[in-house]
Design a protein around this motif. Structure first.
Motif, short mmCIF file in Angstrom:
data_model
loop_
_atom_site.label_atom_id
_atom_site.label_comp_id
_atom_site.label_asym_id
_atom_site.label_seq_id
_atom_site.Cartn_x
_atom_site.Cartn_y
_atom_site.Cartn_z
N GLU A 39 0.96 -1.09 -0.07
CA GLU A 39 0.07 -0.03 0.03
C GLU A 39 1.05 1.17 -0.04
OE1 GLU A 39 -3.93 1.61 2.23
OE2 GLU A 39 -2.61 0.14 3.07
N HIS A 40 2.16 1.36 0.75
CA HIS A 40 3.00 2.35 0.79
C HIS A 40 3.64 2.71 -0.63
CE1 HIS A 40 6.15 4.78 2.07
NE2 HIS A 40 7.01 3.99 1.60
N ILE A 41 4.01 1.59 -1.25
CA ILE A 41 4.73 1.60 -2.53
C ILE A 41 3.60 2.22 -3.52
CG2 ILE A 41 5.82 0.15 -4.33
CD1 ILE A 41 7.53 0.29 -1.70
N VAL A 42 2.59 1.64 -3.54
CA VAL A 42 1.68 2.16 -4.52
C VAL A 42 1.35 3.76 -4.16
CG1 VAL A 42 -0.90 1.89 -5.25
CG2 VAL A 42 0.39 -0.20 -4.83
N LYS A 43 0.95 3.90 -3.13
CA LYS A 43 0.70 5.49 -2.69
C LYS A 43 1.87 6.15 -3.11
CE LYS A 43 -0.14 8.53 1.24
NZ LYS A 43 -0.40 8.55 2.44
N GLU A 44 3.13 5.91 -3.19
CA GLU A 44 4.32 6.58 -3.36
C GLU A 44 4.74 6.75 -4.85
OE1 GLU A 44 6.53 8.46 -1.10
OE2 GLU A 44 4.52 8.15 -0.06
N THR A 45 4.02 5.87 -5.65
CA THR A 45 4.50 5.68 -6.93
C THR A 45 3.41 5.59 -8.03
OG1 THR A 45 4.34 3.25 -7.15
CG2 THR A 45 6.40 4.33 -6.37
N ALA A 46 2.10 5.59 -7.86
CA ALA A 46 1.05 5.38 -8.83
C ALA A 46 0.91 6.63 -9.86
CB ALA A 46 -0.27 5.60 -7.97
N ASP A 47 1.27 7.64 -9.61
CA ASP A 47 1.45 8.68 -10.71
C ASP A 47 2.65 8.85 -11.31
OD1 ASP A 47 2.72 9.58 -8.55
OD2 ASP A 47 2.55 11.68 -8.72
N LEU A 48 3.48 8.07 -11.10
CA LEU A 48 4.87 7.82 -11.86
C LEU A 48 5.06 6.53 -12.76
CD1 LEU A 48 7.19 8.68 -8.59
CD2 LEU A 48 6.29 10.37 -10.28
N VAL A 49 4.30 5.76 -12.89
CA VAL A 49 4.48 4.48 -13.31
C VAL A 49 3.28 4.13 -14.58
CG1 VAL A 49 5.57 3.68 -11.45
CG2 VAL A 49 3.21 3.18 -11.62
N CYS A 50 3.51 3.33 -15.40
CA CYS A 50 2.39 2.69 -16.15
C CYS A 50 1.97 1.54 -15.87
CB CYS A 50 3.00 2.73 -17.49
SG CYS A 50 4.36 1.53 -17.92
#
Length: 249
Positions: A39-50
């Motif tokens: 959940e932490h990883i997704v929160k930190e990266t969702a706007d940076l990945v495809c």
């Protein structure tokens, strides 16, 4: 559909980066559970990945608790983002068994793409293409490709291109970034196949290989170098920019 979701995310986030959730419970520190970590990883990266790639092995090794974390992670990504999910399962078996795997992953878990081992031929691949998208292993980033892959990858490529005619935009290939000397040749022969590229990051692949793939649908997976970084968001930003300079510029 995987390709449509991928293209939308790629264009929105100017990113070909896929973060690999290789969330090994033995390496997670400071979090109560794998789910909390993810959940932490997704929160930190969702706007940076495809998209995200989930390696099923790190969940299966914990038995039913791990599979529960896998299901919860997939639901989290689906509920909180519009990003596609690749399940890295590397399955490859005869038709009826492949159909059971495909049903489990696409119908029950609800992922968008699955990695598939093509060693047993089209019988092991088609059940996945009937339900969704599949990346077949072509030339991977591990050291022992000379044992088998290097001798047959051209046959796998031809099979993938043949299947793509019947299942357009549903099949792709896995090619490691550490295989720089082969990427140009494969790119020229790959037609409209999509690409999943591991090997950049902890495995030391050169991102300059991406210049030979401009215009193709590609996702570049980085796992350990991001998810176990001291500053996850900063590291993801660095990789997104690094990859974007090679692909978009």
């Amino acid at each position: 559909m995987f390709i449509k979701k991928y293209r939308k995310a790629r264009d929105k986030n100017t990113s070909i980066l896929v973060v690999g959730l290789d969330s090994d419970p033995e390496k997670i520190k400071g979090f109560k559970s794998v789910m909390e970590f993810n959940e932490h990883i997704v929160k930190e990266t969702a706007d940076l990945v495809c998209g995200y790639k989930i390696n099923i092995a790190f969940y299966e090794k914990s038995g039913w608790r791990g599979y529960k974390a896998l299901e919860e992670t997939i639901e989290l990504i689906k509920n909180e983002t519009d990003l596609p999910i690749i399940l890295d399962a590397k399955r490859g078996d005869i038709g009826n068994t492949a159909r059971a795997y495909a049903k489990a992953y696409f119908d029950k878990l609800g992922v968008d793409s699955v990695t598939v081992n093509p060693y047993m031929g089209r019988d092991a691949i088609i059940p996945f293409l009937e339900k969704g998208h599949a990346f077949v292993l072509l030339l991977t980033s591990n050291e022992s490709i000379g044992d088998v892959e290097l001798h047959v990858y051209h046959k796998v490529l031809e099979l993938a291109k043949e299947l793509e005619k019947s299942y357009p935009e549903r099949i792709g290939i896995v090619v490691g970034a550490t295989r720089k000397e082969y990427i140009g040749k494969i790119s020229n022969a790959s037609g409209g196949l999509s690409w999943l590229i591991p090997g950049i990051g902890a495995q030391g692949g050169n991102p300059e290989v991406l210049r030979e793939l401009k215009g193709k649908d590609i996702v570049v997976n980085v796992s350990r170098a991001i998810i176990f970084a001291e500053n996850v968001r900063k590291k993801a930003e660095e990789f997104r920019e690094l990859l974007a300079r090679q692909y978009f510029d």
